[in-house]
Design a protein around this motif. Structure first.
Motif, PDB file in Angstrom:
ATOM      1  N   SER A 513       0.849  -1.194   0.000  1.00 49.80           N
ATOM      2  CA  SER A 513       0.000   0.000   0.000  1.00 49.80           C
ATOM      3  C   SER A 513       0.883   1.242   0.000  1.00 49.80           C
ATOM      4  N   PHE A 514       0.450   2.273  -0.711  1.00 48.13           N
ATOM      5  CA  PHE A 514       1.242   3.505  -0.811  1.00 48.13           C
ATOM      6  C   PHE A 514       0.306   4.682  -1.001  1.00 48.13           C
ATOM      7  N   THR A 515       0.875   5.875  -0.845  1.00 46.84           N
ATOM      8  CA  THR A 515       0.129   7.123  -1.011  1.00 46.84           C
ATOM      9  C   THR A 515       0.905   8.038  -1.943  1.00 46.84           C
ATOM     10  N   VAL A 516       0.252   8.515  -2.995  1.00 49.10           N
ATOM     11  CA  VAL A 516       0.856   9.459  -3.937  1.00 49.10           C
ATOM     12  C   VAL A 516       0.596  10.872  -3.425  1.00 49.10           C
ATOM     13  N   MET A 517       1.667  11.586  -3.060  1.00 45.61           N
ATOM     14  CA  MET A 517       1.553  12.937  -2.500  1.00 45.61           C
ATOM     15  C   MET A 517       1.828  13.956  -3.592  1.00 45.61           C
ATOM     16  N   TRP A 522       5.060  18.120   1.064  1.00 46.96           N
ATOM     17  CA  TRP A 522       4.924  16.692   1.378  1.00 46.96           C
ATOM     18  C   TRP A 522       5.658  16.305   2.665  1.00 46.96           C
ATOM     19  N   ALA A 523       6.718  17.076   3.015  1.00 46.35           N
ATOM     20  CA  ALA A 523       7.472  16.727   4.217  1.00 46.35           C
ATOM     21  C   ALA A 523       6.632  16.891   5.485  1.00 46.35           C
ATOM     22  N   HIS A 524       5.622  17.760   5.439  1.00 50.76           N
ATOM     23  CA  HIS A 524       4.778  18.005   6.607  1.00 50.76           C
ATOM     24  C   HIS A 524       3.357  17.492   6.402  1.00 50.76           C
ATOM     25  N   ASP A 525       2.910  17.436   5.176  1.00 50.53           N
ATOM     26  CA  ASP A 525       1.559  16.975   4.877  1.00 50.53           C
ATOM     27  C   ASP A 525       1.658  15.670   4.089  1.00 50.53           C
ATOM     28  N   LYS A 526       1.315  14.570   4.749  1.00 53.90           N
ATOM     29  CA  LYS A 526       1.444  13.253   4.115  1.00 53.90           C
ATOM     30  C   LYS A 526       0.159  12.795   3.447  1.00 53.90           C
ATOM     31  N   SER A 527      -0.803  13.669   3.309  1.00 55.60           N
ATOM     32  CA  SER A 527      -2.046  13.265   2.663  1.00 55.60           C
ATOM     33  C   SER A 527      -1.852  13.166   1.161  1.00 55.60           C
ATOM     34  N   GLY A 528      -2.689  12.387   0.528  1.00 58.84           N
ATOM     35  CA  GLY A 528      -2.602  12.204  -0.921  1.00 58.84           C
ATOM     36  C   GLY A 528      -3.595  11.161  -1.389  1.00 58.84           C
ATOM     37  N   VAL A 529      -3.324  10.608  -2.534  1.00 59.58           N
ATOM     38  CA  VAL A 529      -4.195   9.612  -3.158  1.00 59.58           C
ATOM     39  C   VAL A 529      -3.629   8.226  -2.876  1.00 59.58           C
ATOM     40  N   GLY A 530      -4.456   7.354  -2.317  1.00 59.49           N
ATOM     41  CA  GLY A 530      -4.013   6.012  -1.978  1.00 59.49           C
ATOM     42  C   GLY A 530      -3.933   5.097  -3.178  1.00 59.49           C
ATOM     43  N   GLY A 531      -3.084   4.099  -3.073  1.00 61.27           N
ATOM     44  CA  GLY A 531      -2.930   3.117  -4.138  1.00 61.27           C
ATOM     45  C   GLY A 531      -2.457   1.784  -3.588  1.00 61.27           C
ATOM     46  N   LYS A 532      -2.612   0.745  -4.400  1.00 62.61           N
ATOM     47  CA  LYS A 532      -2.209  -0.594  -3.996  1.00 62.61           C
ATOM     48  C   LYS A 532      -1.499  -1.283  -5.138  1.00 62.61           C
ATOM     49  N   LEU A 533      -0.486  -2.055  -4.774  1.00 71.48           N
ATOM     50  CA  LEU A 533       0.272  -2.844  -5.741  1.00 71.48           C
ATOM     51  C   LEU A 533       0.249  -4.296  -5.281  1.00 71.48           C
TER      52      LEU A 533
END
Length: 669
Positions: A513-517, A522-533
Motif C-alpha cells: 500500500s502507498f500514497t501518492v503525495m 509533502w514533508a509536513h503533509d502526508k495526505s494524498g491519493v491512496g494506491g495498492k500494488l
C-alpha cells in the motif's frame, strides 16, 4: 431493597450502615436490611423434637441410627477445623468490597469474641453459602485443607486460611452452612490494580526493602517507575507461582485462579491463592478404573488449565488496559480463534496503544531483557496444554529473575531473544551503519539456530500473512531525491497460501500500500491519493543447502558484508556465555534451507480517484514504488530460499544474498 449510608466511588473499600451484602460480582453490591440479631437468618436455631420409640419399630430405629452415624462421620471428616457458633462472633456493620463472592453467597466481616478461642479478637470473614452448589464448595474447601495444612509454613504463607464452619445440621441439605476463613486484606488484587495510585500503595503495603527485593534477584529499591513496576510484578508473580505450585504438589488443581480470588496480606506480605472450593484432584476417584497414563494426562491437563489462568493474571498485571472488559474480550478472542500466542506482540501493540496513556509501561516491560516477558506470556498461554510451562520452570524464567541471578537460557529462549531484538532494532527505523551491522549479525545467528531446517516442517508454518519488517539490501527514501511523483510506502505484506495439489506448491502474493503525495509540502503533509500494488506468483518448496564461500576464494576486491557477519557470529558463539548453550566451534560450510522455486509473476496496481484514469501518473508512481521497496517484493522470483522460520518470524534470502525479515501478523492485528 433498603440501604443506609451506602455510597459508591472508585476508591470505595467498605459498605457502611446497618446492612450486609449479597454480592453478585466483585464490583456490584446488593444490600439487604439488617435483621435484628435475635432474628438473624444464620443465628436461628433449629427446634428439634426427640421422642423414644418402642423396639418394635426397628426399621425406623435403624434409620435414625444411620442418620446419626452419617452426621457423626461428616463431623469426623471436619474434625481438623473448628465448628463455631454464631455467638462466638461479633458481626461488623461493614463489608469490604474486595471480599466479593458469587451470587449464591452472603459475606460478613466479624470479630471472634470468644475468649477461649485461639482466634480471640481475630478478624475473620463469614461466608454464608445459600445454594446446594455453594455448600459443596464450602465442604470441599474444608476437605482439601487436610492435605494443605501438612506443611504449615507454606499453608499460612500462600493459602487463604479456613478456620472452620457454622452449621446446624450436617445431614439436612436445607440447613444453613457458613464458612469461616481468614481476612487477608480489604481488597482483592483486582481492586488493587484498579486504583490510580496502585504502584506506590502496593509498595507501601508490601513494605519493600532490601531483603524483599533480594527474593527476586534484585538489590535496589526505588528508581524509575518502569523499574519499580517490573520489580513489583516479579514479586507478585513469584509469590503466585509458589502458591500455585504448593497446591499442585498436593495433587490438586485450583481451577478458579482469577484476580478476584487473590488477596495480598499486609501481615506476611504474601499473595493468598484463595479458597479451594472448586479444587479438583489430579487422580480419579477410583484409581482402579484408570491407568497411570490416564492419570498423568489428567494431571497435565489440569496443571495446564491453571497455568493458562496464571497467564491471564500476568497479562492484566503488566498491561492494565486489559482490565477493561472490552479489550480483554478481544484479547481472549484472539487466542480462542487459534492464533499463536507468540504473535501477541503484533496484536497488542495495535490494540493497546489505541487505549493507553503515555505513562503506561506495560509494552516496555514485556520488551525488556530481549523480549523475555513476551516469551513467558506465550508459553503460559500456549494453545496446546502440554506445551505450557510449569510453575517451577516459570520461576526460573529470565523475566521473573532479577539482574543478580544467573539464568542459563535454553536454545528456544535464545532464538526468541534474537528475534525480539531484531524486531526492536528494526522498529526504531534508524538504519545507520551500526544498526545495519547489528541486524545482519542477529539474522546470521538466527539462521544458524533455525529450528526447522527441513522443508517438510515448513508446510504447516509457512502459510499465513507476513509483514515485511526489514531488508538487508538497499534502502532508498524520499529525503535526498527529487522524483517527479512522490510516493509514501505504507505496509508491505507477503501472503502465502497452500495450494491443494501438489502439497509442496504455494501461492505467494505481495501486497504493498502507498500514497501518492501531489502537494509541495509533502514533508509536513502526508495526505494524498491512496494506491495498492499486488504481485502474484506460485512457488514450489524443495530441499536445498546454502553454501558459505571462503573469503580467500572470493574475487571481489570490496569487503563483503556476509563474511564480516559470519566472523562476528563465530566470535560471539565461541564466547563462554554462548558455548554452553550452543556447542558450535566453527561456522559450518553450508546450512540446510528450504529452496523456493518461483514461476511467472502477475502484477496489478490500482489508484484511487482522481488519479485512477491518469496512466502517466500511474506509471511514474509504479516506478517510484519499485525504487523504494526491495526488488524481491516486486519480483518474487528473486527469492530463492528460506533460511529461518518459527511461529512468528520468517527470513527469506534473495538471489543477491540480501535477507528479508518478516513477522507474522493475524487478521486481528
Amino acid at each position: 431493597m433498603a440501604g443506609m449510608g451506602v455510597y459508591s466511588s472508585p476508591k470505595m473499600e467498605y459498605v457502611e450502615g446497618g446492612c450486609f451484602s449479597f454480592i453478585n460480582s466483585s464490583t456490584s453490591l446488593k444490600l439487604w436490611p439488617m435483621i435484628a440479631r435475635k432474628n438473624f437468618p444464620i443465628w436461628r436455631k433449629r427446634v428439634q423434637v426427640t421422642c423414644s420409640l418402642p423396639n418394635t419399630l426397628s426399621p425406623l430405629g435403624s434409620e435414625d441410627n444411620a442418620t446419626l452415624t452419617s452426621s457423626d462421620s461428616l463431623e469426623d471428616e471436619f474434625s481438623h477445623v473448628t465448628k463455631f457458633e454464631m455467638s462466638d462472633f461479633k458481626i461488623r456493620n461493614r463489608v469490604s468490597i474486595g471480599l466479593g463472592g458469587k451470587g449464591d453467597e452472603i459475606v460478613f466481616e466479624a470479630m471472634v469474641n470468644d475468649p477461649h478461642s485461639p482466634l480471640y479478637k481475630t478478624r475473620v470473614v463469614l461466608r454464608q453459602l445459600l445454594s446446594a452448589r455453594a455448600k459443596r464448595r464450602g465442604r470441599r474447601a474444608i476437605e482439601v485443607l487436610k492435605r494443605l495444612a501438612r506443611r504449615k509454613l507454606m499453608y499460612h504463607s500462600y493459602s487463604m486460611q479456613v478456620h472452620g464452619y457454622i452449621c446446624s445440621s450436617m445431614i439436612d441439605e436445607n440447613s444453613s452452612f457458613t464458612l469461616v476463613h481468614g481476612h487477608h486484606g480489604s481488597s482483592s488484587l483486582r481492586h488493587w490494580l484498579q486504583r490510580s495510585d496502585w504502584l506506590p500503595t502496593l509498595e507501601a503495603t508490601l513494605s519493600l526493602d532490601q531483603e524483599s527485593v533480594r527474593r527476586v534477584g534484585d538489590d535496589t529499591i526505588g528508581g524509575p517507575a518502569i523499574s519499580r513496576q517490573l520489580r513489583l510484578i516479579r514479586i507478585l508473580m513469584r509469590d503466585l507461582l509458589i502458591g500455585v505450585n504448593y497446591v499442585h504438589s498436593h495433587g490438586l488443581a485450583h481451577t478458579e485462579l482469577r484476580l478476584e480470588n487473590l488477596h495480598i496480606s499486609a501481615v506476611d506480605k504474601h499473595i493468598k491463592v484463595g479458597i479451594l472450593g472448586n479444587a479438583a484432584d489430579f487422580n480419579e476417584a477410583d484409581p482402579a478404573d484408570n491407568t497411570s497414563d490416564d492419570n498423568m494426562d489428567r494431571r497435565r491437563m489440569m496443571i495446564a488449565f491453571d497455568m493458562r489462568c496464571v497467564g491471564f493474571i500476568m497479562a492484566k498485571m503488566v498491561l492494565r488496559e486489559l482490565m477493561d472488559p472490552t479489550i480483554f474480550a478481544k484479547f481472549k478472542a484472539f487466542l480462542t480463534k487459534g492464533n499463536d500466542p507468540s504473535c501477541l506482540r503484533e496484536f497488542l501493540v495495535h490494540a493497546v496503544k489505541r487505549n493507553s496513556s503515555a505513562e503506561n509501561f506495560g509494552l516496555q516491560i514485556l520488551d525488556r531483557n530481549w523480549g523475555a516477558g513476551w516469551h513467558l506470556l506465550s508459553v503460559l498461554l500456549a494453545p496446546k496444554p502440554f506445551d505450557r510451562i510449569s510453575c517451577l520452570n516459570a520461576l526460573r524464567h529470565p523475566f521473573l529473575c532479577g539482574p543478580k541471578w544467573r539464568v542459563n537460557p535454553s536454545v528456544d529462549l535464545i532464538r526468541w531473544s534474537l528475534g525480539s531484538t531484531t524486531v526492536r532494532i528494526a522498529e526504531e527505523y534508524i538504519y545507520g551503519q551500526q544498526q545495519r551491522s547489528r541486524l545482519a549479525h542477529f539474522i546470521e545467528l538466527m539462521e544458524m539456530l533455525n529450528p526447522y531446517p527441513k522443508p517438510k516442517h515448513w508446510l504447516g508454518l509457512l502459510p499465513g500473512k507476513w509483514r515485511l519488517l526489514y531488508c538487508t539490501g538497499r534502502h532508498i527514501g524520499l529525503t535526498l531525491r527529487q522524483p517527479s511523483v512522490r510516493a509514501l510506502i505504507g505496509e508491505a505484506y507477503l501472503t502465502i497460501s497452500k495450494v491443494s495439489k501438489p502439497n509442496t506448491t504455494f501461492s505467494a502474493a505481495s501486497h504493498i500500500s502507498f500514497t501518492v503525495m501531489a502537494g509541495r509540502d509533502w514533508a509536513h503533509d502526508k495526505s494524498g491519493v491512496g494506491g495498492k500494488l499486488q504481485v502474484n506468483s506460485f512457488s514450489r518448496l524443495r530441499a536445498g543447502r546454502r553454501l558459505y564461500l571462503k573469503e580467500e576464494t572470493t574475487t571481489s576486491t570490496s569487503p563483503s558484508a556476509t563474511p564480516d557477519a559470519q566472523a562476528s557470529v563465530l566470535k560471539r558463539l565461541s564466547s563462554k556465555k554462548w558455548r554452553k548453550a550452543i556447542p558450535i566451534n566453527e561456522v559450518p560450510s553450508s546450512l540446510s534451507v528450504a529452496k523456493l522455486v518461483s514461476s511467472e509473476i502477475d502484477v496489478m496496481m490500482s489508484l484511487n480517484e482522481p488519479l485512477s484514469g491518469n496512466m502517466e501518473v500511474a506509471q511514474k508512481a509504479l516506478q517510484e514504488v519499485r525504487t523504494q521497496i526491495p526488488p524481491e517484493m516486486f519480483d518474487l522470483s528473486k527469492i530463492v530460499c528460506g533460511t529461518y522460520l518459527d511461529s512468528r518470524l520468517l527470513v527469506l534470502r534473495s538471489v543477491n544474498g540480501s535477507a528479508l525479515v518478516f513477522t507474522r501478523c493475524t487478521n486481528d492485528s
